[in-house]
Design a protein around this motif. Structure first.
Motif, short mmCIF file in Angstrom:
data_model
loop_
_atom_site.label_atom_id
_atom_site.label_comp_id
_atom_site.label_asym_id
_atom_site.label_seq_id
_atom_site.Cartn_x
_atom_site.Cartn_y
_atom_site.Cartn_z
N TYR A 91 -16.65 -47.07 -20.65
CA TYR A 91 -15.58 -47.89 -20.07
C TYR A 91 -14.25 -47.58 -20.75
O TYR A 91 -14.20 -47.31 -21.94
CB TYR A 91 -15.92 -49.38 -20.19
N ARG A 92 -13.19 -47.67 -19.96
CA ARG A 92 -11.83 -47.42 -20.45
C ARG A 92 -11.00 -48.67 -20.24
O ARG A 92 -11.04 -49.29 -19.17
CB ARG A 92 -11.23 -46.24 -19.68
N HIS A 93 -10.26 -49.06 -21.25
CA HIS A 93 -9.42 -50.25 -21.18
C HIS A 93 -8.26 -50.00 -20.22
O HIS A 93 -7.63 -48.94 -20.24
CB HIS A 93 -8.90 -50.60 -22.58
N ILE A 94 -7.94 -50.97 -19.40
CA ILE A 94 -6.90 -50.85 -18.38
C ILE A 94 -5.54 -50.50 -18.99
O ILE A 94 -4.75 -49.78 -18.37
CB ILE A 94 -6.81 -52.14 -17.51
N GLU A 95 -5.25 -50.99 -20.19
CA GLU A 95 -3.96 -50.67 -20.81
C GLU A 95 -3.85 -49.18 -21.12
O GLU A 95 -2.77 -48.61 -21.05
CB GLU A 95 -3.74 -51.50 -22.08
N ARG A 96 -4.95 -48.54 -21.46
CA ARG A 96 -4.92 -47.10 -21.71
C ARG A 96 -4.65 -46.34 -20.42
O ARG A 96 -3.93 -45.35 -20.40
CB ARG A 96 -6.24 -46.64 -22.34
N VAL A 97 -5.20 -46.84 -19.32
CA VAL A 97 -4.99 -46.20 -18.03
C VAL A 97 -3.54 -46.38 -17.61
O VAL A 97 -2.87 -45.42 -17.20
CB VAL A 97 -5.94 -46.78 -16.96
N SER A 98 -3.02 -47.60 -17.72
CA SER A 98 -1.65 -47.87 -17.28
C SER A 98 -0.63 -47.14 -18.15
O SER A 98 0.39 -46.69 -17.64
CB SER A 98 -1.35 -49.38 -17.24
N VAL A 115 -10.41 -55.68 -16.85
CA VAL A 115 -9.81 -55.05 -18.03
C VAL A 115 -10.53 -53.75 -18.39
O VAL A 115 -9.93 -52.84 -18.93
CB VAL A 115 -9.82 -56.04 -19.21
N TRP A 116 -11.82 -53.66 -18.10
CA TRP A 116 -12.61 -52.48 -18.45
C TRP A 116 -13.00 -51.73 -17.18
O TRP A 116 -13.67 -52.27 -16.32
CB TRP A 116 -13.86 -52.89 -19.23
N LEU A 117 -12.58 -50.48 -17.09
CA LEU A 117 -12.85 -49.65 -15.92
C LEU A 117 -13.98 -48.67 -16.23
O LEU A 117 -13.93 -47.97 -17.26
CB LEU A 117 -11.60 -48.88 -15.52
N PRO A 118 -14.98 -48.57 -15.36
CA PRO A 118 -16.04 -47.59 -15.60
C PRO A 118 -15.46 -46.17 -15.56
O PRO A 118 -14.64 -45.85 -14.71
CB PRO A 118 -17.00 -47.80 -14.44
N VAL A 119 -15.89 -45.35 -16.48
CA VAL A 119 -15.45 -43.96 -16.53
C VAL A 119 -16.43 -43.13 -15.71
O VAL A 119 -17.62 -43.11 -16.01
CB VAL A 119 -15.39 -43.44 -17.99
N THR A 120 -15.91 -42.49 -14.68
CA THR A 120 -16.76 -41.68 -13.82
C THR A 120 -16.54 -40.18 -14.04
O THR A 120 -17.34 -39.37 -13.62
CB THR A 120 -16.51 -42.02 -12.33
N GLY A 121 -15.46 -39.83 -14.71
CA GLY A 121 -15.17 -38.44 -15.02
C GLY A 121 -15.39 -38.19 -16.50
O GLY A 121 -16.14 -38.89 -17.16
N PRO A 122 -14.69 -37.21 -17.03
CA PRO A 122 -14.83 -36.90 -18.45
C PRO A 122 -14.43 -38.06 -19.35
O PRO A 122 -13.48 -38.78 -19.05
CB PRO A 122 -13.87 -35.71 -18.66
N VAL A 123 -15.16 -38.23 -20.44
CA VAL A 123 -14.82 -39.27 -21.41
C VAL A 123 -13.61 -38.83 -22.21
O VAL A 123 -13.30 -37.63 -22.29
CB VAL A 123 -16.00 -39.59 -22.36
N GLU A 124 -12.91 -39.81 -22.77
CA GLU A 124 -11.75 -39.56 -23.60
C GLU A 124 -11.90 -40.34 -24.90
O GLU A 124 -12.62 -41.34 -24.95
CB GLU A 124 -10.47 -40.05 -22.90
N PRO A 125 -11.20 -39.88 -25.95
CA PRO A 125 -11.22 -40.67 -27.18
C PRO A 125 -10.79 -42.12 -26.89
O PRO A 125 -9.93 -42.36 -26.04
CB PRO A 125 -10.18 -39.96 -28.07
N PHE A 126 -11.45 -43.03 -27.55
CA PHE A 126 -11.22 -44.47 -27.47
C PHE A 126 -11.91 -45.14 -26.28
O PHE A 126 -11.85 -46.36 -26.15
CB PHE A 126 -9.73 -44.84 -27.50
N ASP A 127 -12.55 -44.39 -25.38
CA ASP A 127 -13.40 -45.04 -24.39
C ASP A 127 -14.52 -45.75 -25.16
O ASP A 127 -14.88 -45.35 -26.27
CB ASP A 127 -14.03 -44.01 -23.44
N LEU A 128 -15.07 -46.80 -24.57
CA LEU A 128 -16.18 -47.51 -25.20
C LEU A 128 -17.48 -47.16 -24.49
O LEU A 128 -17.57 -47.27 -23.26
CB LEU A 128 -15.97 -49.02 -25.16
N ALA A 129 -18.45 -46.73 -25.26
CA ALA A 129 -19.78 -46.42 -24.75
C ALA A 129 -20.67 -47.63 -25.01
O ALA A 129 -20.66 -48.20 -26.10
CB ALA A 129 -20.33 -45.18 -25.45
#
Length: 140
Positions: A129-136, A68-82
């Motif tokens: 980390y970015r939630h998978i639903e935000r990615v999809s 459900v949580w994908l590591p962010v390897t590029g630029p962060v976005e609002p609502f990512d969790l640190a």
């Protein structure tokens, strides 16, 4: 600062809190995700105290291992969790507002926006980390 952050700044700290009457760091993430993204996060009330960093770290580790949580390897976005260490253990989260800023609740203080690139957080950051639903949703 963004409009969505203004709706949460100043909410009181409350251990195990998951609503507007008060939140701990994860409770604030649950509230923000529910109200702003319509994503329900698990309440993770499987710890006995906000001071039990080992219990919280175990919950964080389980979540990071989840698909459900994908590591962010590029630029962060609002609502990512640190995710941040407290001592040697990952036991604190903040919601990214923009690069360098997070919304979080810590130390029994109210929810506030603070830099995660400055002391005391800079050296404690262990991942974003970015939630998978935000990615999809972004792919659609």
């Amino acid at each position: 600062m963004t409009d969505w952050t203004n709706r949460f700044v100043g909410l009181p700290f409350a251990a195990f809190g998951r609503d507007r009457s008060g939140c701990d760091c994860w409770g604030l993430a649950c509230l923000v995700y529910r109200e702003e993204l319509q994503i329900s996060l698990p309440d993770y009330l499987g710890y006995t105290s906000v001071d039990e960093h080992a219990e919280i770290a175990a919950l964080v580790a389980d979540a990071k291992a989840s698909p459900v949580w994908l590591p962010v390897t590029g630029p962060v976005e609002p609502f990512d969790l640190a995710v941040f260490r407290r001592g040697r253990l990952d036991s604190h989260v903040g919601i990214v507002v923009q690069h360098g800023l997070m919304l979080h609740a810590a130390g029994e203080d109210c929810a506030k926006v603070e830099s995660y690139l400055a002391h005391p957080w800079r050296h404690r950051l262990t991942g974003v980390y970015r939630h998978i639903e935000r990615v999809s949703r972004a792919v659609r």
